[in-house]
Design an enzyme around this catalytic site. Structure first.
Site, PDB file in Angstrom:
ATOM      1  CD  GLU A   1      -8.339   0.798   8.079  1.00 14.90           C
ATOM      2  OE1 GLU A   1      -8.274   0.053   9.215  1.00 14.90           O
ATOM      3  OE2 GLU A   1      -7.907   1.820   8.179  1.00 14.90           O
TER       4      GLU A   1
ATOM      5  CG  ASP B   1      -0.171  -0.440   2.466  1.00 13.48           C
ATOM      6  OD1 ASP B   1       0.883  -0.426   2.694  1.00 13.48           O
ATOM      7  OD2 ASP B   1      -0.944  -0.957   3.377  1.00 13.48           O
TER       8      ASP B   1
ATOM      9  CG  HIS C   1      -5.352  -2.308   9.324  1.00  9.15           C
ATOM     10  ND1 HIS C   1      -5.542  -0.837   9.477  1.00  9.15           N
ATOM     11  CD2 HIS C   1      -4.123  -2.376   9.344  1.00  9.15           C
ATOM     12  CE1 HIS C   1      -4.439  -0.256   9.920  1.00  9.15           C
ATOM     13  NE2 HIS C   1      -3.427  -1.338   9.693  1.00  9.15           N
TER      14      HIS C   1
ATOM     15  CG  ASN D   1      -8.359  -1.469  12.583  1.00  9.59           C
ATOM     16  OD1 ASN D   1      -7.366  -1.893  11.921  1.00  9.59           O
ATOM     17  ND2 ASN D   1      -8.940  -0.270  11.878  1.00  9.59           N
TER      18      ASN D   1
HETATM   19  C1  F6R Z   1       1.757  -1.348   6.121  1.00  9.12           C
HETATM   20  C2  F6R Z   1       0.449  -2.050   6.362  1.00  9.12           C
HETATM   21  C3  F6R Z   1      -0.456  -2.057   7.553  1.00  9.12           C
HETATM   22  C4  F6R Z   1       0.346  -2.278   8.683  1.00  9.12           C
HETATM   23  C5  F6R Z   1      -0.373  -2.300  10.059  1.00  9.12           C
HETATM   24  C6  F6R Z   1       0.413  -2.686  11.167  1.00  9.12           C
HETATM   25  O1  F6R Z   1       2.211  -1.586   4.973  1.00  9.12           O
HETATM   26  O2  F6R Z   1      -0.278  -2.488   5.436  1.00  9.12           O
HETATM   27  O3  F6R Z   1      -1.382  -2.900   7.302  1.00  9.12           O
HETATM   28  O4  F6R Z   1       1.014  -3.598   8.586  1.00  9.12           O
HETATM   29  O5  F6R Z   1      -1.086  -0.999  10.194  1.00  9.12           O
HETATM   30  O6  F6R Z   1       1.463  -1.457  11.517  1.00  9.12           O
HETATM   31  P1  F6R Z   1       2.728  -1.394  12.475  1.00  9.12           P
HETATM   32  O7  F6R Z   1       3.573  -2.650  12.180  1.00  9.12           O
HETATM   33  O8  F6R Z   1       3.218   0.007  12.533  1.00  9.12           O
HETATM   34  O9  F6R Z   1       1.693  -1.458  13.872  1.00  9.12           O
END
Ligand code: F6R
Length: 241
Positions: free
Chosen positions: A143, A67, A138, A136
């Site tokens: 989401e 992403d 995702h 959450n």
């Molecule tokens: C990042 C992504 C997100 C993260 C998630 C966890 O490319 O797609 O889904 O993997 O938000 O983020 P951290 O590792 O910062 O807790």
């Protein structure tokens, strides 16, 4: 889903790096799906070190990131493009043409997403997809919702994701409200999914993810339907299992 519980974040990062390195040794032209965020930083540091010390060779590796914020220019330090070059690509021998990250400056988000899916489909999907998980549930920026999207698409970030990601910005107002993200189709195209989870703040979503309920309200729970998922957690994240 296979679970590997590590003592702490450092061990998790080393185990994950061994996993990714083994994949590259076995198949030098591996197609890697990559994630950003705090969790994979240790993995990327270990891979850079393995490249320096043991010549782990990325010259034939192809990458597709999950992403990118939208809109955002690549030069912005908060862009995922900047993050990937800063944490990994600048430290290994990957060729620039083999790196794919959704373009946060594309004038037409829909066209950009369709082109991204086509490139990934043409190459046959990823061999190994690295994933994190949001508090959450995702995955990528898919989401929690009543339904999840199959294709790469432009999405709105939820308030909880904006709040979680605000730690990387000077103020919460600077966090972009939209992103381009792989959908479930691209994520599930992976032959193997390697999910990394660290920290106590993820413990309750981890418990839900492994429960018997598969729901788009916890997108990570969908991974139970994938035939080959390895989840590497630290003890803090695994606390409620
Ligand atoms: C990042 C992504 C997100 C993260 C998630 C966890 O490319 O797609 O889904 O993997 O938000 O983020 P951290 O590792 O910062 O807790």
């Amino acid at each position: 889903m296979k679970r590997i519980v590590c003592k702490n974040y450092d061990e998790l990062s080393r185990v994950a790096a061994t996993y990714v390195a083994r994949q590259i040794w076995e198949k030098p032209d591996t197609v890697l799906g990559l994630a950003t965020g705090g969790t994979p930083i240790g993995l990327y540091a270990n891979l850079a070190e393995m490249h320096r010390q043991n010549d782990l060779d990325f010259s034939k590796v192809v990458t597709f990131n999950l992403d990118e914020y939208y809109p955002i220019p690549k030069e912005n330090r908060q862009s995922y493009d900047f993050f990937m070059w800063d944490n990994l690509f600048s430290h290994i021998n990957i060729s620039k043409e083999n790196v794919h990250i959704p373009d946060g400056t594309a004038p037409d988000a829909e066209l950009e997403c369709a082109a991204y899916d086509k490139m990934l489909a043409d190459i046959g999907g990823t061999d190994l997809q690295v994933l994190g998980i949001g508090v959450n549930g995702h995955i990528g920026f898919n989401e929690p919702a009543d339904y999840l999207e199959f294709s790469t698409h432009k999405t709105s970030l939820t308030e909880s994701t904006i709040a979680a990601n605000a730690r990387f910005f000077a103020t919460p107002d600077e966090v972009p409200r939209h992103a381009l993200t792989m959908g479930l189709g691209a994520i599930f195209s992976a032959k193997t999914i390697l999910m990394l989870i660290s920290g106590e703040n993820k413990a309750s979503v981890v418990k839900e993810m492994f429960s018997d309920r598969i729901t788009p309200q916890n997108p990570a729970s969908m991974l139970q339907l994938h035939p080959n998922v390895v989840v590497i957690l630290d003890q803090a994240a695994a606390k409620l299992l």
